[in-house]
Design an enzyme around this catalytic site. Structure first.
Site, PDB file in Angstrom:
ATOM      1  N   HIS A  45       0.930  -1.228   0.342  1.00  0.00           N
ATOM      2  CA  HIS A  45       0.011   0.511  -0.146  1.00  0.00           C
ATOM      3  C   HIS A  45       1.169   1.477  -0.534  1.00  0.00           C
ATOM      4  CE1 HIS A  45       0.591  -1.057   4.685  1.00  0.00           C
ATOM      5  NE2 HIS A  45       0.843   0.303   4.228  1.00  0.00           N
TER       6      HIS A  45
HETATM    7  P1  TYD Z   1      -1.757  -2.259   7.714  1.00  0.00           P
HETATM    8  O1  TYD Z   1      -1.057  -0.998   7.577  1.00  0.00           O
HETATM    9  O2  TYD Z   1      -1.797  -2.794   6.441  1.00  0.00           O
HETATM   10  O3  TYD Z   1      -0.206  -3.398   7.334  1.00  0.00           O
HETATM   11  P2  TYD Z   1       1.177  -4.021   7.120  1.00  0.00           P
HETATM   12  O4  TYD Z   1       1.257  -2.868   6.167  1.00  0.00           O
HETATM   13  O5  TYD Z   1       1.974  -3.874   7.969  1.00  0.00           O
HETATM   14  O6  TYD Z   1       0.251  -5.372   6.244  1.00  0.00           O
HETATM   15  O7  TYD Z   1      -2.415  -2.642   8.400  1.00  0.00           O
HETATM   16  C1  TYD Z   1      -2.803  -4.572   9.231  1.00  0.00           C
HETATM   17  C2  TYD Z   1      -4.162  -3.781   9.861  1.00  0.00           C
HETATM   18  O8  TYD Z   1      -4.041  -2.980  10.419  1.00  0.00           O
HETATM   19  C3  TYD Z   1      -5.386  -3.535   8.775  1.00  0.00           C
HETATM   20  O9  TYD Z   1      -6.752  -4.480   9.169  1.00  0.00           O
HETATM   21  C4  TYD Z   1      -5.163  -2.254  10.060  1.00  0.00           C
HETATM   22  C5  TYD Z   1      -4.682  -2.442  11.179  1.00  0.00           C
HETATM   23  N1  TYD Z   1      -4.216  -1.099  11.255  1.00  0.00           N
HETATM   24  C6  TYD Z   1      -4.383   0.069  12.758  1.00  0.00           C
HETATM   25  O10 TYD Z   1      -5.829  -1.232  12.842  1.00  0.00           O
HETATM   26  N2  TYD Z   1      -3.746   0.591  13.481  1.00  0.00           N
HETATM   27  C7  TYD Z   1      -2.804   0.701  12.327  1.00  0.00           C
HETATM   28  O11 TYD Z   1      -1.862   1.510  13.795  1.00  0.00           O
HETATM   29  C8  TYD Z   1      -1.987   0.049  12.017  1.00  0.00           C
HETATM   30  C9  TYD Z   1      -0.831   0.388  11.196  1.00  0.00           C
HETATM   31  C10 TYD Z   1      -2.826  -0.815  11.423  1.00  0.00           C
END
Ligand code: TYD
Length: 137
Positions: free
Chosen positions: A52
């Site tokens: 992302h």
């Molecule tokens: P995501 O940012 O997609 O993780 P990564 O980049 O590490 O794969 O986040 C994963 C899940 O966690 C998504 O459902 C959103 C949630 N999340 C939060 O609730 N708070 C946060 O601060 C972060 C970073 C993610």
């Protein structure tokens, strides 16, 4: 913002015979105020994270323990960084697509962020991200 804005930042390191200490002051050692800290851990072998971009968020990503790779993409160019030092972090500016992989066993990825979590700040579709880059959104 262009990929050239993203760079490794060396952090202060206080060393003595009892070990090392690193500290980070928002807007002093890194180019933003810190509003949130989160960390990835227990990442299974072969797993990939990220996939992302953020519209407005600034981040510093640190391999607090172990190592992993981060590939950054501004819609025009890509660059891969190998993170394996707890006293240096990768600054990632807004509008950069990122993929994290090759996590070593027991690695911990700590992220300092300029804002609280807001799902509206994400581009999770690569084609839409490219379109936003082209239109300068
Ligand atoms: P995501 O940012 O997609 O993780 P990564 O980049 O590490 O794969 O986040 C994963 C899940 O966690 C998504 O459902 C959103 C949630 N999340 C939060 O609730 N708070 C946060 O601060 C972060 C970073 C993610």
């Amino acid at each position: 913002m262009p990929l050239s804005e993203c760079k490794m930042i060396d952090l202060p390191k206080i060393s003595n015979q009892q070990g090392n200490l690193t500290f980070i002051e928002g807007s002093n050692h890194i180019p933003f105020d810190i509003k949130r800290v989160y960390y990835l851990y227990d990442v299974p072998g072969g797993a990939a994270r990220g996939g992302h971009a953020h519209k407005q968020l600034h981040q510093l990503i640190i391999a607090i323990s172990g190592s992993f790779d981060i590939t950054l993409d501004d819609g025009q160019a890509q660059r891969t960084f190998h993170l394996n030092r707890s006293y240096s972090g990768l600054y990632v500016c807004p509008m950069i697509w990122r993929e994290l992989n090759n996590f070593s066993t027991g690695s911990v990825c700590m992220v300092l962020a300029s804002s609280v979590y807001r799902e509206e700040d994400y581009h999770r579709d690569y084609a839409q991200f490219l379109e936003a880059c082209r239109s300068g959104e």
